[in-house]
Design a protein around this motif. Structure first.
Motif, mmCIF file in Angstrom:
data_model
loop_
_atom_site.group_PDB
_atom_site.id
_atom_site.type_symbol
_atom_site.label_atom_id
_atom_site.label_comp_id
_atom_site.label_asym_id
_atom_site.label_seq_id
_atom_site.Cartn_x
_atom_site.Cartn_y
_atom_site.Cartn_z
ATOM 1 N N ARG A 41 0.825 -1.211 0.000
ATOM 2 C CA ARG A 41 0.000 0.000 0.000
ATOM 3 C C ARG A 41 0.862 1.266 0.000
ATOM 4 O O ARG A 41 0.350 2.366 -0.184
ATOM 5 C CB ARG A 41 -0.924 -0.006 1.213
ATOM 6 N N ARG A 64 -6.425 -7.606 -0.985
ATOM 7 C CA ARG A 64 -7.361 -7.910 0.087
ATOM 8 C C ARG A 64 -8.497 -8.723 -0.522
ATOM 9 O O ARG A 64 -9.165 -8.271 -1.451
ATOM 10 C CB ARG A 64 -7.899 -6.628 0.709
ATOM 11 N N HIS A 74 -17.241 -4.541 4.142
ATOM 12 C CA HIS A 74 -16.096 -3.621 4.057
ATOM 13 C C HIS A 74 -15.825 -3.171 2.622
ATOM 14 O O HIS A 74 -14.700 -3.328 2.116
ATOM 15 C CB HIS A 74 -14.853 -4.288 4.641
ATOM 16 N N ALA A 77 -12.650 -0.673 2.102
ATOM 17 C CA ALA A 77 -11.330 -1.293 2.158
ATOM 18 C C ALA A 77 -11.054 -2.132 0.916
ATOM 19 O O ALA A 77 -9.941 -2.114 0.377
ATOM 20 C CB ALA A 77 -11.215 -2.159 3.416
ATOM 21 N N GLU A 81 -7.877 -0.334 -0.807
ATOM 22 C CA GLU A 81 -6.626 -1.066 -0.630
ATOM 23 C C GLU A 81 -6.192 -1.764 -1.920
ATOM 24 O O GLU A 81 -5.011 -1.756 -2.281
ATOM 25 C CB GLU A 81 -6.750 -2.076 0.510
#
Length: 310
Positions: A41, A64, A74, A77, A81
């Motif tokens: 990241r 992810r 989520h 994210a 991500e």
């Protein structure tokens, strides 16, 4: 002597571990840093790392990941991500002068609601499945970035393989984070261990899914790595056939040796009704998966038992 140095992202995940354990991996000098060693990241960290190790090839399998529950819970994210991870490793490799890059996508990038096999030219032609839209958008961005790099520099072999759903050794079996096949293995194995005579299936079980054994994907990836120039820019890697969710449960029960009955909770989400990839390009390229469903489940169940006993 190795044919070259390869950097594998996601080397500690299911795909990365199966890549490293495949026989063809021995032909390469393999670098597979953990997330603790390299935070994908962080763009500058990625750029510095790739420039320092100077790989001949990058195989990008990190991200992810999770099942329906995790994607619904989520979405920020899964989008943010995975966008960062894909952009950082692709651009870091380009900046470092890496000429060969294998990007691993996902069939979730295809439009929802298609009963016919999904062909590579269908990308961005329709709405995505809402339950994992964020993850899909990030994967599409990485695929397009590789295509744009080739548009500007035809000699840069930045290409994308699109595996169908995967399962196998090193999968995630926790129901909160797992995909269908490992979740089914866990549920049925627990039913056998606890002496339960009933296992619940989400939905009516008629939705169809295509699952490829992870060791077979590793075989396709290493064969692609050996001849990047002849590889199509974008290519599905799948079976070209699918099974109903009920059939996955039945096959798993046979492998595990559980003889109870199944019930259906019609209130639960099931995602797409069908998602089957076209393997026309794959067959023209000269490859097909060697592992059948029952053998793949048996090998995955064996790993599950070893993990449970460790």
């Amino acid at each position: 002597m190795p044919v070259g140095r390869v950097l594998i992202t996601g080397g500690r995940g299911m795909v990365g571990r199966n890549l490293q354990e495949h026989l063809l991996a021995a032909q390469w000098e393999v670098l597979a840093p953990s997330s603790a060693d390299l935070d994908l990241r962080d763009y500058q960290a990625v750029a510095d790392y790739v420039a320092a190790v100077r790989p001949d090839l990058v195989i990008h399998g990190a991200g992810r990941v999770g099942g329906i529950q995790a994607n619904i819970a989520h979405p920020v994210a899964f989008l943010e991500e995975n966008l960062a991870i894909g952009r950082n490793i692709i651009m870091g490799a380009r900046q470092a002068g890496v000429r060969h890059f294998l990007n691993l996508g996902s069939t979730c990038i295809y439009p929802a609601g298609h009963d016919d096999p999904l062909t590579e030219d269908m990308i961005l032609t329709g709405a995505l499945e809402p339950t994992n839209e964020g993850y899909a958008i990030a994967k599409i961005a990485a695929l397009r970035l590789c295509q744009y790099i080739r548009r500007e520099d035809a000699g840069a072999q930045y290409k994308t393989l699109i595996p169908c759903n995967l399962y196998g050794p090193y999968d995630k079996f926790d129901p909160a984070h797992s995909h269908l096949v490992p979740a089914v293995i866990h549920k049925v194995a627990e039913a056998k261990r606890l002496g339960l005579d009933e296992v619940e299936i989400w939905g009516d079980g008629t939705a169809r899914r295509e699952f490829l054994y992870a060791g077979d994907l590793a075989d396709a990836v290493w064969r692609a790595a050996a001849d990047m120039e002849k590889l199509p820019d974008v290519m599905n890697v799948g079976l070209g056939q699918d099974h109903s969710i009920n059939e996955y449960y039945a096959a798993t029960a046979e492998v595990v040796g559980w003889q109870g009955r199944f019930t259906h909770d019609l209130s639960r989400p099931v995602g797409m009704k069908r998602k089957l990839s076209s393997v026309a390009r794959l067959e023209a390229w000269g490859w097909q998966a060697p592992t059948n469903l029952k053998d793949g489940i048996a090998q995955t169940y064996s790993f599950y038992l070893k993990k449970a006993g460790s």
